[in-house]
Design a protein around this motif. Structure first.
Motif, PDB file in Angstrom:
ATOM      1  N   VAL A   1      42.012  48.377  45.302  1.00 50.93           N
ATOM      2  CA  VAL A   1      42.637  47.130  45.787  1.00 50.93           C
ATOM      3  C   VAL A   1      41.111  46.068  45.704  1.00 50.93           C
ATOM      4  N   ASP A   2      41.108  45.133  45.048  1.00 53.21           N
ATOM      5  CA  ASP A   2      40.061  44.327  44.740  1.00 53.21           C
ATOM      6  C   ASP A   2      40.015  43.109  45.871  1.00 53.21           C
TER       7      ASP A   2
ATOM      8  N   PHE B   1      34.850  53.160  37.051  1.00 56.12           N
ATOM      9  CA  PHE B   1      34.825  54.497  37.458  1.00 56.12           C
ATOM     10  C   PHE B   1      36.147  55.109  37.751  1.00 56.12           C
ATOM     11  N   ALA B   2      37.097  53.933  38.283  1.00 51.06           N
ATOM     12  CA  ALA B   2      38.443  54.637  38.792  1.00 51.06           C
ATOM     13  C   ALA B   2      39.408  54.151  37.616  1.00 51.06           C
ATOM     14  N   SER B   3      39.242  54.335  36.183  1.00 50.86           N
ATOM     15  CA  SER B   3      40.153  53.593  35.267  1.00 50.86           C
ATOM     16  C   SER B   3      41.366  54.213  35.032  1.00 50.86           C
ATOM     17  N   THR B   4      41.655  55.479  35.853  1.00 47.68           N
ATOM     18  CA  THR B   4      43.115  55.946  35.620  1.00 47.68           C
ATOM     19  C   THR B   4      43.971  55.519  37.070  1.00 47.68           C
ATOM     20  N   SER B   5      43.061  54.934  38.101  1.00 45.64           N
ATOM     21  CA  SER B   5      43.923  54.381  39.220  1.00 45.64           C
ATOM     22  C   SER B   5      44.807  53.015  38.857  1.00 45.64           C
ATOM     23  N   ASN B   6      45.778  52.873  39.787  1.00 38.91           N
ATOM     24  CA  ASN B   6      46.252  51.508  39.732  1.00 38.91           C
ATOM     25  C   ASN B   6      45.269  50.327  40.141  1.00 38.91           C
ATOM     26  N   TYR B   7      45.615  49.177  39.763  1.00 39.26           N
ATOM     27  CA  TYR B   7      44.748  48.175  40.067  1.00 39.26           C
ATOM     28  C   TYR B   7      45.554  46.813  40.679  1.00 39.26           C
ATOM     29  N   VAL B   8      44.898  46.381  41.676  1.00 34.45           N
ATOM     30  CA  VAL B   8      45.685  45.286  42.200  1.00 34.45           C
ATOM     31  C   VAL B   8      44.632  44.252  42.709  1.00 34.45           C
ATOM     32  N   THR B   9      44.605  43.218  42.620  1.00 33.39           N
ATOM     33  CA  THR B   9      43.395  42.079  43.024  1.00 33.39           C
ATOM     34  C   THR B   9      44.103  41.116  44.043  1.00 33.39           C
TER      35      THR B   9
ATOM     36  N   LEU C   1      32.264  47.736  38.136  1.00 32.22           N
ATOM     37  CA  LEU C   1      31.957  49.225  38.532  1.00 32.22           C
ATOM     38  C   LEU C   1      33.081  49.886  38.877  1.00 32.22           C
ATOM     39  N   VAL C   2      33.812  49.380  39.834  1.00 28.50           N
ATOM     40  CA  VAL C   2      34.836  50.258  40.386  1.00 28.50           C
ATOM     41  C   VAL C   2      35.968  50.578  39.528  1.00 28.50           C
ATOM     42  N   ARG C   3      36.239  49.328  38.335  1.00 28.07           N
ATOM     43  CA  ARG C   3      37.474  49.527  37.520  1.00 28.07           C
ATOM     44  C   ARG C   3      37.077  50.556  36.605  1.00 28.07           C
TER      45      ARG C   3
ATOM     46  N   TYR D   1      40.422  53.111  46.514  1.00 26.43           N
ATOM     47  CA  TYR D   1      38.990  52.329  45.862  1.00 26.43           C
ATOM     48  C   TYR D   1      39.409  50.915  46.374  1.00 26.43           C
ATOM     49  N   LEU D   2      38.342  50.502  47.205  1.00 26.58           N
ATOM     50  CA  LEU D   2      38.410  49.036  47.954  1.00 26.58           C
ATOM     51  C   LEU D   2      37.008  48.235  47.574  1.00 26.58           C
ATOM     52  N   SER D   3      37.186  46.990  47.405  1.00 28.64           N
ATOM     53  CA  SER D   3      35.985  46.343  47.278  1.00 28.64           C
ATOM     54  C   SER D   3      36.040  45.059  47.954  1.00 28.64           C
ATOM     55  N   GLY D   4      35.139  44.239  48.271  1.00 33.39           N
ATOM     56  CA  GLY D   4      34.924  43.086  49.101  1.00 33.39           C
ATOM     57  C   GLY D   4      33.905  42.150  49.175  1.00 33.39           C
TER      58      GLY D   4
END
Length: 407
Positions: free
Chosen positions: A73-74, A38-46, A34-36, A100-103
């Protein structure tokens, strides 16, 4: 295949209101997807990546120099020491939608969020696929048994057959499992429980006896839809009451279990104080209690409890998906054993509901609704019986027979 999630709208709203947005929920319900998306232009790190986790824990001051906002940040719960730095960055840039954060868990997460990001963070809860999402409907109002709601819901209605309903109840609401018929149900949930114990429970709460914790989960699943008796649970599992309370809090705050509060006000002296317990994923509850097929489940001794559990979970999802973190849901039971399965409170009005897995509700099923008329200061709204009948019809006065497809 991507199923549009109803929480997308609230995620868009929250990202315009807050510098950081956190999406919490159980494992494998689709938070990352969902978040990736939505925030497709943001950097991503898990932080499931050991190297990224090491950097986040050991060098938090430089972590966001390497991962510049806007960033997703996942699995943020593994590095709660990042929260003060997120706060500083939000205050420094004074912008929205930076983080954007998920947990998967809240029990270690929320304390740090409360201390570091109060007023700067929007928190959203995502559960498994709702029936509406599974049917790919756009209708996204929180459930309320009013004529206005039913008129809107009727415009987009896809009834489920009885067999398909029980397939969904048994299969559960995890997107991967529900959308892939070839995925083995037994293997999926065995792996799910193992991952949950190893990642969420063992690492974050130091549960000493994992075998007993699984036994505890089984015991809790066996009372879904019932009043919670923590002393009885503890005795059955062979643990202390304090341990049972701690373990239950883990299940609740990791969105495995929901405790429905009894309705109470200052003039109610006869109502019970004990909450009712519901599993939020009926597939997981079925796995733990060894109902191995939909046919066995729908004809078994726990069929009524599972139907009620499914309905309550669907109603909770309808509120979470509107960004309502604390749904106004209760039940009523007094010392004379008068009981109402579910009460929804809205604008000072109580809307009573019963859940019956059969298709022929009677006026006797809503007899207990009358107790609300005797409570001073309480206004009773329309209600009804949620069941497997195929048509929305009046049962008595303003109370209706409500097909489950209307949730």
């Amino acid at each position: 295949m991507y199923i549009h999630r109803h929480l997308e709208a609230m995620l868009a709203t929250a990202s315009k209101m807050f510098g950081a947005v956190l999406v919490t929920g159980p494992r494998q319900v689709g938070k990352t997807t969902l978040v990736r998306r939505f925030a497709s232009t943001s950097n991503y790190v898990t932080l499931d990546d050991p190297m990224q986790l090491h950097a986040a824990v050991e060098q938090p001051a430089t972590f966001f120099k390497d991962n510049k906002p806007p960033v997703f940040v996942d699995e943020i719960q593994y590095a709660p020491n990042l929260f003060p730095y997120i706060k500083m960055k939000v205050d420094e840039e004074n912008a929205k939608g930076l983080f954007y954060l998920s947990g998967s868990q809240q029990f270690k997460l929320m304390k740090n969020v409360g201390e570091s990001l109060a007023g700067r963070l929007g928190i959203l809860n995502l559960l498994g696929l709702s029936m509406r999402e599974y049917q790919q409907l756009k209708f996204n109002d929180a459930f309320l048994p009013t004529e206005k709601y039913f008129v809107g819901r009727r415009k987009e209605l896809k009834p489920l057959s009885y067999d398909e309903l029980w397939r969904v109840i048994h299969r559960g609401s995890m997107p991967d499992l529900l959308l892939n018929d070839d995925f083995d149900w037994q293997i999926f949930y065995a792996s799910y429980v193992k991952t949950y114990i190893e990642r969420d429970v063992r690492e974050l709460t130091q549960v000493g006896d994992e075998v007993k914790f699984i036994t505890f989960m089984i015991a809790v699943a066996s009372i879904t839809g019932q009043l919670l008796n923590i002393s009885s649970l503890a005795k059955n599992v062979g643990i202390s009451v304090s341990t049972a309370e701690r373990w239950l809090s883990i299940l609740v705050t990791s969105n495995i279990v929901y405790l429905l509060r009894p309705y109470a006000n200052n003039v109610l002296k006869r109502s019970v104080k004990t909450p009712k317990l519901y599993f939020l994923d009926t597939g997981l509850a079925a796995y733990l209690t060894k109902w191995t097929t939909a046919d066995v489940l729908k004809n078994g001794a726990m069929a009524g409890a599972f139907f009620e559990t499914f309905v309550v979970a669907e109603i909770i999802k309808s509120y979470y998906n509107k960004g309502i973190a604390e749904p106004p849901l209760y039940f009523y039971r007094d010392k004379e054993q008068k009981e109402i399965d579910l009460l929804i409170e809205c604008n000072g009005v109580l809307y009573p509901l019963e859940m019956k897995k059969h298709a022929d509700p009677k006026a006797a099923d809503i007899k207990a609704f009358a107790v609300l008329d005797d409570i001073p200061g309480v206004q009773r709204g329309s209600g009804g019986v949620i069941c497997t009948y195929h048509q929305l019809v009046t049962l008595k006065d303003n109370d209706k027979v409500i097909p489950i497809s209307y949730i």
